[in-house]
Design a protein around this motif. Structure first.
Motif, PDB file in Angstrom:
ATOM      1  N   LEU A  35       0.828  -1.201   0.000  1.00 47.16           N
ATOM      2  CA  LEU A  35       0.000   0.000   0.000  1.00 47.16           C
ATOM      3  C   LEU A  35       0.859   1.245   0.000  1.00 47.16           C
ATOM      4  N   THR A  36       0.253   2.306  -0.451  1.00 52.94           N
ATOM      5  CA  THR A  36       0.879   3.622  -0.428  1.00 52.94           C
ATOM      6  C   THR A  36      -0.201   4.650  -0.169  1.00 52.94           C
ATOM      7  N   GLY A  37       0.237   5.857   0.118  1.00 53.28           N
ATOM      8  CA  GLY A  37      -0.726   6.920   0.319  1.00 53.28           C
ATOM      9  C   GLY A  37      -0.298   7.861   1.409  1.00 53.28           C
ATOM     10  N   LEU A  38      -1.227   8.738   1.753  1.00 50.31           N
ATOM     11  CA  LEU A  38      -0.979   9.785   2.726  1.00 50.31           C
ATOM     12  C   LEU A  38      -2.113   9.829   3.745  1.00 50.31           C
ATOM     13  N   ILE A  39      -1.745   9.959   5.002  1.00 57.14           N
ATOM     14  CA  ILE A  39      -2.725  10.125   6.074  1.00 57.14           C
ATOM     15  C   ILE A  39      -2.424  11.460   6.751  1.00 57.14           C
ATOM     16  N   SER A  40      -3.481  12.144   7.154  1.00 58.46           N
ATOM     17  CA  SER A  40      -3.363  13.487   7.740  1.00 58.46           C
ATOM     18  C   SER A  40      -3.793  13.499   9.203  1.00 58.46           C
ATOM     19  N   PRO A  41      -2.906  13.046  10.104  1.00 57.26           N
ATOM     20  CA  PRO A  41      -3.279  13.035  11.519  1.00 57.26           C
ATOM     21  C   PRO A  41      -3.300  14.442  12.115  1.00 57.26           C
ATOM     22  N   LEU A  54       1.147  15.530   7.695  1.00 59.56           N
ATOM     23  CA  LEU A  54       0.970  14.662   6.531  1.00 59.56           C
ATOM     24  C   LEU A  54       1.966  13.526   6.678  1.00 59.56           C
ATOM     25  N   LEU A  55       1.471  12.288   6.649  1.00 58.88           N
ATOM     26  CA  LEU A  55       2.282  11.099   6.875  1.00 58.88           C
ATOM     27  C   LEU A  55       2.333  10.253   5.610  1.00 58.88           C
ATOM     28  N   ARG A  63       5.387  15.319   8.027  1.00 54.09           N
ATOM     29  CA  ARG A  63       5.671  16.754   7.971  1.00 54.09           C
ATOM     30  C   ARG A  63       4.417  17.538   8.344  1.00 54.09           C
ATOM     31  N   ARG A  64       4.618  18.758   8.827  1.00 54.08           N
ATOM     32  CA  ARG A  64       3.493  19.622   9.181  1.00 54.08           C
ATOM     33  C   ARG A  64       2.819  20.108   7.896  1.00 54.08           C
ATOM     34  N   LEU A  65       1.514  19.858   7.799  1.00 62.00           N
ATOM     35  CA  LEU A  65       0.729  20.241   6.630  1.00 62.00           C
ATOM     36  C   LEU A  65       0.017  21.573   6.824  1.00 62.00           C
ATOM     37  N   GLY A  91       3.878  16.025  -0.656  1.00 63.48           N
ATOM     38  CA  GLY A  91       2.819  15.019  -0.766  1.00 63.48           C
ATOM     39  C   GLY A  91       2.471  14.705  -2.213  1.00 63.48           C
ATOM     40  N   ASN A  92       2.406  15.723  -3.052  1.00 64.00           N
ATOM     41  CA  ASN A  92       2.114  15.498  -4.471  1.00 64.00           C
ATOM     42  C   ASN A  92       3.211  14.678  -5.141  1.00 64.00           C
ATOM     43  N   LYS A  93       4.474  14.920  -4.791  1.00 56.62           N
ATOM     44  CA  LYS A  93       5.582  14.136  -5.367  1.00 56.62           C
ATOM     45  C   LYS A  93       5.468  12.663  -4.976  1.00 56.62           C
ATOM     46  N   ILE A  94       5.105  12.415  -3.730  1.00 53.05           N
ATOM     47  CA  ILE A  94       4.919  11.026  -3.279  1.00 53.05           C
ATOM     48  C   ILE A  94       3.850  10.348  -4.119  1.00 53.05           C
ATOM     49  N   LEU A  95       2.737  11.019  -4.337  1.00 50.53           N
ATOM     50  CA  LEU A  95       1.632  10.433  -5.098  1.00 50.53           C
ATOM     51  C   LEU A  95       1.974  10.282  -6.576  1.00 50.53           C
TER      52      LEU A  95
END
Length: 182
Positions: A35-41, A54-55, A63-65, A91-95
């Motif tokens: 899996l991949t993706g981003l979670i925003s705790p 943003l994780l 990192r702080r979003l 985050g966009n680069k990761i995606l």
């Protein structure tokens, strides 16, 4: 190619959407899924949400979003939050680099992406490409209709308490019938 499954997780503020994503990601990884993706705790001080991080689910980098607005923002912001452009770019680069995977998790796709074509816009492109077996997308209730117009939503999980909900995340994962590494 098999049509990827789109699962929308929705619910009011503080209904557990991010916690659900964390638990789902942990169980999916432990079950052998890629899996991949981003979670925003949220970041809390004295039980008050004061920031959002943003994780990256693959690396664990965080990192702080965004921070609560203080009224002097000139950059990217919503009514409640002021966003850090460098974290959005990260985050966009990761995606953009996401390769074929079993599960894509995005917490969250909100008004910046849907209404202003800003924020984590690479998430929209990635979902449109369908380079995954299933996507778990956090989308606030006011935007679920927009998501349903853009993608074929296979499941809607409303954490606010309406609608059917699986007893366990493991049960939910099994019900998706996704083959690991397929």
């Amino acid at each position: 190619m098999i049509q990827p499954k789109i699962i929308v997780v929705t619910g009011e503020i503080e209904s557990g959407k991010t916690s659900f994503c964390f638990k789902f990601a942990e169980i999916a990884k432990d079950s052998g899924y890629k899996l991949t993706g981003l979670i925003s705790p949220g970041v809390f001080q004295n039980e008050k949400k004061v920031a959002i991080d943003l994780l990256d689910l693959e690396t664990g980098d965080r990192r702080r979003l965004a921070e609560l607005r203080d009224g002097d923002e000139t950059g990217l912001s919503t009514e409640r939050w002021s966003f850090r452009p460098e974290t959005i770019q990260w985050g966009n680069k990761i995606l953009e680099k996401a390769s074929p995977i079993d599960f894509l998790i995005i917490d969250e796709i909100g008004p910046l992406e849907f209404n202003r074509a800003q924020g984590l816009v690479a998430a929209l492109d990635l979902i449109d490409r369908g380079d995954f077996q299933a996507a778990l997308l956090v989308i606030r209730p006011t935007l679920v209709h927009q998501a349903s117009r853009r993608w074929e939503v296979n499941r809607l999980l409303d954490l606010s308490g309406s609608g059917p909900f699986p007893r366990t995340i493991e049960e939910f994962l099994r019900s998706l019938d996704i083959q690991s590494g397929a």
